[in-house]
Design an enzyme around this catalytic site. Structure first.
Site, PDB file in Angstrom:
ATOM      1  N   ARG A 202     -57.566  12.666   1.578  1.00 17.55           N
ATOM      2  CA  ARG A 202     -56.375  12.607   0.725  1.00 17.55           C
ATOM      3  C   ARG A 202     -56.184  13.970   0.068  1.00 17.55           C
ATOM      4  O   ARG A 202     -57.069  14.436  -0.665  1.00 17.55           O
ATOM      5  CB  ARG A 202     -56.536  11.561  -0.382  1.00 17.55           C
ATOM      6  CG  ARG A 202     -56.812  10.150   0.109  1.00 17.55           C
ATOM      7  CD  ARG A 202     -55.537   9.437   0.526  1.00 17.55           C
ATOM      8  NE  ARG A 202     -55.837   8.194   1.232  1.00 17.55           N
ATOM      9  CZ  ARG A 202     -55.788   6.983   0.692  1.00 17.55           C
ATOM     10  NH1 ARG A 202     -55.450   6.853  -0.571  1.00 17.55           N
ATOM     11  NH2 ARG A 202     -56.064   5.912   1.409  1.00 17.55           N
ATOM     12  N   GLU A 204     -55.243  15.122  -2.581  1.00 17.34           N
ATOM     13  CA  GLU A 204     -54.945  14.833  -3.983  1.00 17.34           C
ATOM     14  C   GLU A 204     -54.741  16.152  -4.712  1.00 17.34           C
ATOM     15  O   GLU A 204     -55.514  17.079  -4.527  1.00 17.34           O
ATOM     16  CB  GLU A 204     -56.126  14.101  -4.646  1.00 17.34           C
ATOM     17  CG  GLU A 204     -56.517  12.788  -4.006  1.00 17.34           C
ATOM     18  CD  GLU A 204     -55.563  11.665  -4.348  1.00 17.34           C
ATOM     19  OE1 GLU A 204     -54.684  11.888  -5.216  1.00 17.34           O
ATOM     20  OE2 GLU A 204     -55.685  10.588  -3.733  1.00 17.34           O
ATOM     21  N   ARG A 210     -61.833   9.925 -10.792  1.00 21.76           N
ATOM     22  CA  ARG A 210     -62.005   8.928  -9.721  1.00 21.76           C
ATOM     23  C   ARG A 210     -61.304   9.255  -8.405  1.00 21.76           C
ATOM     24  O   ARG A 210     -61.193   8.398  -7.536  1.00 21.76           O
ATOM     25  CB  ARG A 210     -61.556   7.566 -10.226  1.00 21.76           C
ATOM     26  CG  ARG A 210     -60.103   7.525 -10.632  1.00 21.76           C
ATOM     27  CD  ARG A 210     -59.775   6.125 -11.030  1.00 21.76           C
ATOM     28  NE  ARG A 210     -58.353   5.933 -11.185  1.00 21.76           N
ATOM     29  CZ  ARG A 210     -57.779   4.753 -11.208  1.00 21.76           C
ATOM     30  NH1 ARG A 210     -58.504   3.672 -11.069  1.00 21.76           N
ATOM     31  NH2 ARG A 210     -56.487   4.654 -11.365  1.00 21.76           N
ATOM     32  N   HIS A 211     -60.795  10.475  -8.269  1.00 24.58           N
ATOM     33  CA  HIS A 211     -60.171  10.866  -7.007  1.00 24.58           C
ATOM     34  C   HIS A 211     -60.942  11.978  -6.314  1.00 24.58           C
ATOM     35  O   HIS A 211     -61.266  12.989  -6.925  1.00 24.58           O
ATOM     36  CB  HIS A 211     -58.736  11.337  -7.243  1.00 24.58           C
ATOM     37  CG  HIS A 211     -57.800  10.224  -7.568  1.00 24.58           C
ATOM     38  ND1 HIS A 211     -57.487   9.879  -8.853  1.00 24.58           N
ATOM     39  CD2 HIS A 211     -57.131   9.360  -6.759  1.00 24.58           C
ATOM     40  CE1 HIS A 211     -56.655   8.844  -8.833  1.00 24.58           C
ATOM     41  NE2 HIS A 211     -56.425   8.497  -7.579  1.00 24.58           N
ATOM     42  N   GLU A 363     -59.697   0.253  -9.990  1.00 20.48           N
ATOM     43  CA  GLU A 363     -59.472  -0.237  -8.634  1.00 20.48           C
ATOM     44  C   GLU A 363     -60.557   0.230  -7.675  1.00 20.48           C
ATOM     45  O   GLU A 363     -60.880   1.409  -7.613  1.00 20.48           O
ATOM     46  CB  GLU A 363     -58.103   0.293  -8.168  1.00 20.48           C
ATOM     47  CG  GLU A 363     -57.756  -0.092  -6.759  1.00 20.48           C
ATOM     48  CD  GLU A 363     -56.656   0.805  -6.178  1.00 20.48           C
ATOM     49  OE1 GLU A 363     -55.746   1.210  -6.923  1.00 20.48           O
ATOM     50  OE2 GLU A 363     -56.736   1.100  -4.974  1.00 20.48           O
ATOM     51  N   SER A 366     -57.753  -1.950  -2.175  1.00 23.38           N
ATOM     52  CA  SER A 366     -56.410  -2.509  -2.086  1.00 23.38           C
ATOM     53  C   SER A 366     -56.273  -3.163  -0.727  1.00 23.38           C
ATOM     54  O   SER A 366     -56.907  -2.743   0.245  1.00 23.38           O
ATOM     55  CB  SER A 366     -55.335  -1.463  -2.356  1.00 23.38           C
ATOM     56  OG  SER A 366     -55.174  -0.650  -1.254  1.00 23.38           O
ATOM     57  N   ARG A 414     -66.352   4.763  -5.158  1.00 23.02           N
ATOM     58  CA  ARG A 414     -65.885   4.032  -6.351  1.00 23.02           C
ATOM     59  C   ARG A 414     -66.738   2.802  -6.618  1.00 23.02           C
ATOM     60  O   ARG A 414     -67.010   2.474  -7.772  1.00 23.02           O
ATOM     61  CB  ARG A 414     -64.432   3.596  -6.162  1.00 23.02           C
ATOM     62  CG  ARG A 414     -63.492   4.757  -6.275  1.00 23.02           C
ATOM     63  CD  ARG A 414     -62.247   4.361  -7.032  1.00 23.02           C
ATOM     64  NE  ARG A 414     -61.285   5.442  -6.932  1.00 23.02           N
ATOM     65  CZ  ARG A 414     -59.985   5.282  -6.961  1.00 23.02           C
ATOM     66  NH1 ARG A 414     -59.476   4.057  -7.066  1.00 23.02           N
ATOM     67  NH2 ARG A 414     -59.177   6.312  -6.874  1.00 23.02           N
TER      68      ARG A 414
HETATM   69  O1  4AD Z   1     -55.462   2.059  -2.113  1.00 25.72           O
HETATM   70  P1  4AD Z   1     -55.657   2.832  -0.859  1.00 25.72           P
HETATM   71  O2  4AD Z   1     -54.916   4.096  -0.724  1.00 25.72           O
HETATM   72  O3  4AD Z   1     -55.327   1.829   0.316  1.00 25.72           O
HETATM   73  C1  4AD Z   1     -55.356   2.103   1.655  1.00 25.72           C
HETATM   74  O4  4AD Z   1     -55.784   3.142   2.152  1.00 25.72           O
HETATM   75  C2  4AD Z   1     -54.955   0.953   2.501  1.00 25.72           C
HETATM   76  N1  4AD Z   1     -54.792   1.387   3.888  1.00 25.72           N
HETATM   77  C3  4AD Z   1     -56.007  -0.116   2.395  1.00 25.72           C
HETATM   78  C4  4AD Z   1     -55.621  -1.369   3.059  1.00 25.72           C
HETATM   79  O5  4AD Z   1     -56.326  -1.830   3.938  1.00 25.72           O
HETATM   80  N2  4AD Z   1     -54.546  -1.938   2.641  1.00 25.72           N
HETATM   81  O6  4AD Z   1     -57.215   3.139  -0.684  1.00 25.72           O
HETATM   82  C5  4AD Z   1     -58.155   2.082  -0.627  1.00 25.72           C
HETATM   83  C6  4AD Z   1     -59.296   2.338  -1.591  1.00 25.72           C
HETATM   84  C7  4AD Z   1     -58.897   2.369  -3.066  1.00 25.72           C
HETATM   85  O7  4AD Z   1     -58.872   1.085  -3.612  1.00 25.72           O
HETATM   86  C8  4AD Z   1     -59.978   3.219  -3.667  1.00 25.72           C
HETATM   87  O8  4AD Z   1     -61.152   2.475  -3.884  1.00 25.72           O
HETATM   88  C9  4AD Z   1     -60.255   4.216  -2.593  1.00 25.72           C
HETATM   89  O9  4AD Z   1     -59.831   3.643  -1.374  1.00 25.72           O
HETATM   90  N3  4AD Z   1     -59.541   5.482  -2.826  1.00 25.72           N
HETATM   91  C10 4AD Z   1     -60.135   6.621  -3.215  1.00 25.72           C
HETATM   92  N4  4AD Z   1     -61.407   6.904  -3.515  1.00 25.72           N
HETATM   93  C11 4AD Z   1     -61.695   8.181  -3.880  1.00 25.72           C
HETATM   94  N5  4AD Z   1     -60.774   9.164  -3.944  1.00 25.72           N
HETATM   95  C12 4AD Z   1     -59.478   8.929  -3.659  1.00 25.72           C
HETATM   96  N6  4AD Z   1     -58.587   9.901  -3.704  1.00 25.72           N
HETATM   97  C13 4AD Z   1     -59.108   7.601  -3.284  1.00 25.72           C
HETATM   98  N7  4AD Z   1     -57.937   7.019  -2.915  1.00 25.72           N
HETATM   99  C14 4AD Z   1     -58.234   5.751  -2.642  1.00 25.72           C
END
Ligand code: 4AD
Length: 440
Positions: A202, A204, A210-211, A363, A366, A414
């Site tokens: 990502r 970011e 937490r990212h 979170e 998701s 996380r």
């Molecule tokens: O919420 P996210 O973006 O969801 C998806 O990627 C969907 N495709 C999932 C699905 O099957 N619907 O990412 C899922 C999880 C988040 O809840 C979080 O725990 C983690 O990935 N996450 C990160 N962890 C660390 N750094 C980041 N930048 C994160 N972004 C998401």
């Protein structure tokens, strides 16, 4: 070869035995020309070695001098006879190394190879390994098949700008933001239940606790027979089994982390609590309405918007007060805040068959039911401003018949961070990648 003993395995039964051990010199204390104490550490355990020079023994005064001149964190092999201390050594001895290195997180990460030697860090990545392993083990026992999907892909999988772009043999490409589209295509390909453990990228641009720009994604996708709560049930069984496993089988690791970063054990229910997004909003509104000074709330609530970090944390605390759990599922989110592939509710398309899962108000997962017809997918992608020509292979996969399905994505770092109530995700990534950090 000779037989080696782990420092952590030295117990009362070893008394009187000659053992061969290896460790890092955590503390060295010369007592006299003939005597020195050396504390050796291996993983989460320490032992005190006493060197005494004498004419008949194999330790010379030169050896004592050599040992006291060693630099800290040297790796040494020691052969000696085990004797039990008259009084058990206090934890303070074990913590000596940790106390001495009170340095900022950035410095620690710059010298990560040495920082990883602290007992707490030794424990953290052992816990991480256990979570990953339990994830696989549990899903395999439920007939999921482990798959691997490409990380070099042609377009964004989650939408938005947070994507690392690159050239793939001259063509524009990017690093996968999730296995989302491919795990769904595996379902179209006749795999009823799949999971993947792999890197997620990502781009970011915000620095938060937490990212990360690269994290480990634990993903699953499955056919739904009758209701998308079947996906929630898998999460319920999976996480209750992970929490139980950690609590029962990783006591030493959790105690070690607790000594450096004290935390309350996670509270969870045998059957995971599910609340609707609207119930969550209502709890927050009632809380804010009851405040004498609304500024105190520190957060605004938009009924059809996404919950911000502060609101989520607050909701986590309210849920804990009311239901006694740190772990819950919030479902039926508004359509506007979910990705294009999310299935709208059949009874009210302003909402979706989707959910987030929280630990201590943050979170970790998701998930959702997905759209499984090409027509609705095309419509929703277009409404979300996505150029459908970039995902035509994905959309076409649904034109040969696809079952109702859903799934979820978990961020491994996380889960460990929040299970142990650590304050920063960089503590649970061995070599974290954040907007400022590409080295080491
Ligand atoms: O919420 P996210 O973006 O969801 C998806 O990627 C969907 N495709 C999932 C699905 O099957 N619907 O990412 C899922 C999880 C988040 O809840 C979080 O725990 C983690 O990935 N996450 C990160 N962890 C660390 N750094 C980041 N930048 C994160 N972004 C998401």
């Amino acid at each position: 070869g000779r037989s080696w003993t782990k420092i952590g395995d030295l117990d009362d039964s070893a008394a009187g035995r000659s053992v061969l051990i290896r460790g890092a010199t955590q503390a060295i204390r010369p007592v006299s020309k003939k005597m020195a104490f050396v504390v050796l550490r291996q993983s989460m355990s320490t032992v005190q070695c006493v060197l005494v020079a004498s004419a008949d023994a194999c330790v010379s005064t030169q050896m004592v001098r050599f040992a006291t001149a060693l630099s800290k964190e040297s790796i040494v092999d020691v052969e000696g006879v085990v004797s039990l201390p008259k009084e058990p050594l206090k934890a303070t001895t074990q913590q000596a190394g940790e106390k001495l290195v009170r340095v900022g997180q950035d410095t620690r990460l710059n010298y990560r190879a040495i920082d990883l030697r602290t007992p707490a860090n030794q424990a953290i990545f052992r816990i991480q390994c256990q979570v990953e392993n339990k994830f696989r083990e549990f899903l395999l026992s439920k007939d999921f098949v482990g798959i691997h999907t490409p990380k070099l892909i042609s377009g964004s999988s989650e939408g938005g700008a947070a994507v690392f772009k690159l050239l793939y043999n001259g063509q524009p490409a990017c690093l996968a933001q999730s296995p989302q589209l491919y795990k769904q295509m595996a379902i179209c390909g006749g795999y009823e239940r799949v999971f993947e453990v792999g890197p997620v990228f990502r781009a970011e641009n915000s620095n938060t606790h937490r990212h990360l720009c690269e994290f480990v994604g634990l993903d699953a996708e499955m056919e739904i027979k009758e209701h998308y709560f079947e996906v929630c049930d898998v999460i319920d069984g999976l996480f209750v089994s992970i929490f139980k496993h950690l609590t029962e089988n990783c006591k030493k690791e959790l105690e070690t982390i607790n000594r450096q970063y004290p935390f309350e054990p996670l509270k969870y229910l045998e059957k995971t609590l599910k609340l609707t997004y609207e119930e969550g909003i209502q709890m927050l509104k009632t809380y804010i309405d009851n405040l004498s000074n609304r500024q105190e709330a520190g957060t605004e609530i938009e009924p059809m918007g996404d919950l911000n970090t502060e609101a989520e944390k607050k909701l986590g605390r309210l849920v804990k007060e009311k239901y006694g759990t740190d772990f819950f599922i919030l479902y039926r989110y508004p359509l506007a805040v979910r990705p294009f592939y999310t299935m709208p509710c059949y009874d009210n398309p302003a909402y979706t068959n989707s959910f987030d899962v929280f630990i201590r108000g943050e979170e970790i997962i998701s998930g959702a039911q997905r759209i499984h017809t090409p027509e609705l997918l095309t419509k929703r992608a277009t409404e979300c401003g996505i150029d459908v020509s970039t995902i035509s292979a994905y959309i076409d996969s649904f034109s040969y018949g696809a079952p109702p399905h859903g799934g979820f994505g978990v961020g491994l770092e996380r889960v460990v961070m929040l299970f142990c109530a650590l304050n920063n995700i960089r503590k649970t990534s061995m070599f974290p990648r954040d907007p400022q950090r590409l080295v080491p």
